[in-house]
Design a protein around this motif. Sequence first.
Motif, short mmCIF file in Angstrom:
data_model
loop_
_atom_site.label_atom_id
_atom_site.label_comp_id
_atom_site.label_asym_id
_atom_site.label_seq_id
_atom_site.Cartn_x
_atom_site.Cartn_y
_atom_site.Cartn_z
N GLU A 114 5.48 -1.88 13.57
CA GLU A 114 6.90 -2.22 13.66
C GLU A 114 7.12 -3.60 13.06
O GLU A 114 6.81 -4.62 13.68
N ILE A 115 7.61 -3.62 11.83
CA ILE A 115 7.80 -4.89 11.14
C ILE A 115 9.16 -4.89 10.44
O ILE A 115 9.71 -3.84 10.11
N GLU A 116 9.66 -6.09 10.23
CA GLU A 116 10.89 -6.30 9.48
C GLU A 116 10.53 -6.77 8.07
O GLU A 116 9.43 -7.30 7.85
N PRO A 117 11.42 -6.57 7.10
CA PRO A 117 11.17 -7.12 5.77
C PRO A 117 10.88 -8.62 5.85
O PRO A 117 11.55 -9.35 6.58
N GLY A 118 9.86 -9.04 5.14
CA GLY A 118 9.45 -10.44 5.17
C GLY A 118 8.40 -10.76 6.20
O GLY A 118 7.92 -11.91 6.27
N PHE A 132 -3.19 -5.01 10.66
CA PHE A 132 -3.40 -3.57 10.52
C PHE A 132 -4.84 -3.35 10.09
O PHE A 132 -5.38 -4.11 9.27
N SER A 133 -5.46 -2.30 10.61
CA SER A 133 -6.83 -2.01 10.20
C SER A 133 -7.10 -0.51 10.33
O SER A 133 -6.82 0.09 11.37
N ASN A 134 -7.64 0.07 9.27
CA ASN A 134 -7.94 1.51 9.27
C ASN A 134 -9.39 1.74 8.90
O ASN A 134 -9.87 1.25 7.87
N ALA A 135 -10.10 2.49 9.76
CA ALA A 135 -11.47 2.93 9.48
C ALA A 135 -12.43 1.77 9.26
O ALA A 135 -13.29 1.82 8.38
N VAL A 182 -2.46 -3.06 15.04
CA VAL A 182 -2.39 -1.61 14.88
C VAL A 182 -3.65 -1.17 14.15
O VAL A 182 -3.95 -1.68 13.07
N CYS A 183 -4.38 -0.25 14.74
CA CYS A 183 -5.65 0.12 14.11
C CYS A 183 -6.04 1.56 14.45
O CYS A 183 -5.55 2.15 15.42
N ARG A 241 -6.76 5.76 17.93
CA ARG A 241 -5.60 5.12 17.33
C ARG A 241 -4.99 4.22 18.40
O ARG A 241 -4.72 4.68 19.52
N LEU A 242 -4.76 2.96 18.07
CA LEU A 242 -4.44 1.97 19.10
C LEU A 242 -3.42 0.96 18.59
O LEU A 242 -3.43 0.58 17.42
N LYS A 243 -2.55 0.54 19.51
CA LYS A 243 -1.62 -0.55 19.23
C LYS A 243 -1.65 -1.51 20.42
O LYS A 243 -1.63 -1.09 21.58
#
Length: 257
Positions: free
Chosen positions: A29-33, A97-100, A128-129, A246-248
């Motif tokens: 969940e992010i806003e532009p910038g 953010f991190s994936n795998a 978030v990962c 999957r985790l936040k």
Amino acid sequence: MNINWNAEGYSSNFFFVHQYGEKVLELLEIEPGSSVIDLGCGNGALTQQIASMGANVIGIDASEEMLSVARAHYPNLPFVQADALEFSVAHPVEAIFSNAVFHWIDRDKQQTLLQNINRALKLHGQLVCEFGGKGCGAQVHNALRRSFECRGKQYMMPFYFPSIGEYTPMVERAGLKVVFATLFDRLTRCVNGMNGLRDWINMFVKVPFYGIDEKTKEEILDETEHALSGTLLHDGEWYIDYVRIRLKAVKEQDVEN
């Protein structure tokens, strides 16, 4: 992370890694910038996706081989070589953010990883990962282990696959409040048809084969294919029995070592 990547082969034959990662982005969940770190960015495909959400994103990876591919494909994005356990930022960011990635880091270093993430996040910033969870690839690893052991050799598991019950307390000890966590099966198709399982092992399961001669390695791969053909080979395509967490989590407080 104890692996030397074949970066081009990874991008060509294991693109499903970042394709599945696109679903994880839905938790971000992010806003532009917004300022975001893609930790363990690999070939930069998901870094670009985050940038397309309007974020000011930095890709961080320990592998210069991977980063060379990322820089070639996405020359307008910043990429930095750094270890996930030691990276630092001039100013805390709003999301990581991190994936795998996390399953490549040994269990005894996970708390260091999470504390380092805490230091890089603003208060109320989000992690978030997604990474391998308990039981990930169990059929493959068990088949390999049997082949190793019948030769009097120890199979050194190269991954850390925790349960949610094991991992979420570690996250919270690092000053992060877990707001979402799920563990789920995801049977994942390999590419390259009948060579898929062998290619997957050659790409990702390198550590156990250190010191193993090529003839013995080929025998082990043959035995593994034979042992798993009844369960993971379907219509000429190999699948890996992935399990993912999957985790936040949201930063609640600073935590020192």
